[in-house]
Scaffold this motif. Structure first.
Motif, PDB file in Angstrom:
ATOM      1  N   ARG A   1      14.677  43.324  23.542  1.00 48.90           N
ATOM      2  CA  ARG A   1      15.161  42.166  24.293  1.00 48.90           C
ATOM      3  C   ARG A   1      15.029  42.419  25.799  1.00 48.90           C
ATOM      4  NH1 ARG A   1      20.860  41.275  22.692  1.00 48.90           N
ATOM      5  NH2 ARG A   1      19.820  41.928  20.907  1.00 48.90           N
TER       6      ARG A   1
ATOM      7  N   ARG B   1      11.409  42.141  26.851  1.00 49.07           N
ATOM      8  CA  ARG B   1      10.975  40.739  26.947  1.00 49.07           C
ATOM      9  C   ARG B   1      11.441  40.128  28.260  1.00 49.07           C
ATOM     10  NH1 ARG B   1      11.967  40.739  21.311  1.00 49.07           N
ATOM     11  NH2 ARG B   1      14.075  39.894  21.555  1.00 49.07           N
ATOM     12  N   ASN B   2      12.693  40.419  28.638  1.00 47.37           N
ATOM     13  CA  ASN B   2      13.230  39.906  29.900  1.00 47.37           C
ATOM     14  C   ASN B   2      12.468  40.459  31.095  1.00 47.37           C
ATOM     15  OD1 ASN B   2      15.168  38.239  28.836  1.00 47.37           O
ATOM     16  ND2 ASN B   2      16.778  39.782  28.901  1.00 47.37           N
TER      17      ASN B   2
ATOM     18  N   GLU C   1       9.399  41.552  31.090  1.00 42.08           N
ATOM     19  CA  GLU C   1       8.058  40.958  31.100  1.00 42.08           C
ATOM     20  C   GLU C   1       8.094  39.554  31.692  1.00 42.08           C
ATOM     21  OE1 GLU C   1       4.412  39.937  28.039  1.00 42.08           O
ATOM     22  OE2 GLU C   1       5.886  41.442  27.424  1.00 42.08           O
ATOM     23  N   LYS C   2       9.165  38.806  31.380  1.00 41.00           N
ATOM     24  CA  LYS C   2       9.272  37.425  31.834  1.00 41.00           C
ATOM     25  C   LYS C   2       9.671  37.330  33.304  1.00 41.00           C
ATOM     26  CE  LYS C   2      10.972  34.983  28.471  1.00 41.00           C
ATOM     27  NZ  LYS C   2      12.034  34.413  27.617  1.00 41.00           N
ATOM     28  N   PHE C   3      10.667  38.132  33.695  1.00 35.63           N
ATOM     29  CA  PHE C   3      11.288  37.942  35.011  1.00 35.63           C
ATOM     30  C   PHE C   3      11.029  39.088  35.995  1.00 35.63           C
ATOM     31  CE2 PHE C   3      14.201  35.968  31.844  1.00 35.63           C
ATOM     32  CZ  PHE C   3      13.929  34.648  32.145  1.00 35.63           C
TER      33      PHE C   3
ATOM     34  N   ARG D   1       0.203  41.024  30.465  1.00 29.72           N
ATOM     35  CA  ARG D   1       1.022  40.496  29.370  1.00 29.72           C
ATOM     36  C   ARG D   1       0.945  41.431  28.178  1.00 29.72           C
ATOM     37  NH1 ARG D   1       4.256  38.469  31.280  1.00 29.72           N
ATOM     38  NH2 ARG D   1       4.417  36.491  32.317  1.00 29.72           N
TER      39      ARG D   1
ATOM     40  N   ALA E   1       1.387  44.627  29.975  1.00 25.93           N
ATOM     41  CA  ALA E   1       2.382  44.248  30.992  1.00 25.93           C
ATOM     42  C   ALA E   1       2.902  45.494  31.692  1.00 25.93           C
ATOM     43  CB  ALA E   1       3.538  43.484  30.340  1.00 25.93           C
TER      44      ALA E   1
END
Length: 120
Positions: free
Chosen positions: A14, A17-18, A20-22, A58, A62
């Motif tokens: 989790r 993922r955060n 990678e996104k932010f 990505r 990433a």
């Protein structure tokens, strides 16, 4: 035993993922999976300080753009970690935890740092 490690794995996924996104905040500290040792408990550990927290790429590619590597933490010698000369990107897939300096490390730039869970 097994539930805990599954739960930990879930938290790590989790968090990745955060990231990678932010991205991560500049000045944050990340602990990296220690490749040589298979990350076994009680082995050496590796931390970085984030210089540029934007994420390039990505998936498996990433990477946090630029980090400053601390000297490795060796639980045998317990020698304080200091920021070395090595700087560069860090793959998100290597990060096992991320937080503020004070959440992950204790110490100061003069005397060096140790992991918070290794502090006396």
């Amino acid at each position: 035993g097994a539930d805990k490690s599954a739960e930990w794995e879930e938290q790590v996924q989790r968090m990745r993922r955060n990231v990678e996104k932010f991205g991560v905040h500049t000045g944050s500290v990340c602990e990296l999976a220690y490749a040589d040792e298979g990350g076994k408990a009680g082995g050496p550990r590796r931390f970085v300080k984030v210089i540029q927290g934007e994420v390039d790429g990505r998936g498996d590619k990433a990477a946090v753009r630029r980090c400053h590597f601390f000297s490795r933490w060796d639980p045998q010698t317990k020698r304080s970690m200091v920021l070395g000369s090595r700087k560069g990107p860090v793959l998100v897939s290597q990060i096992i935890s991320a937080g503020t300096l004070h959440e992950l490390l204790v110490g100061d730039p003069q005397t060096g740092y140790r992991p918070v869970d290794e502090a006396d």
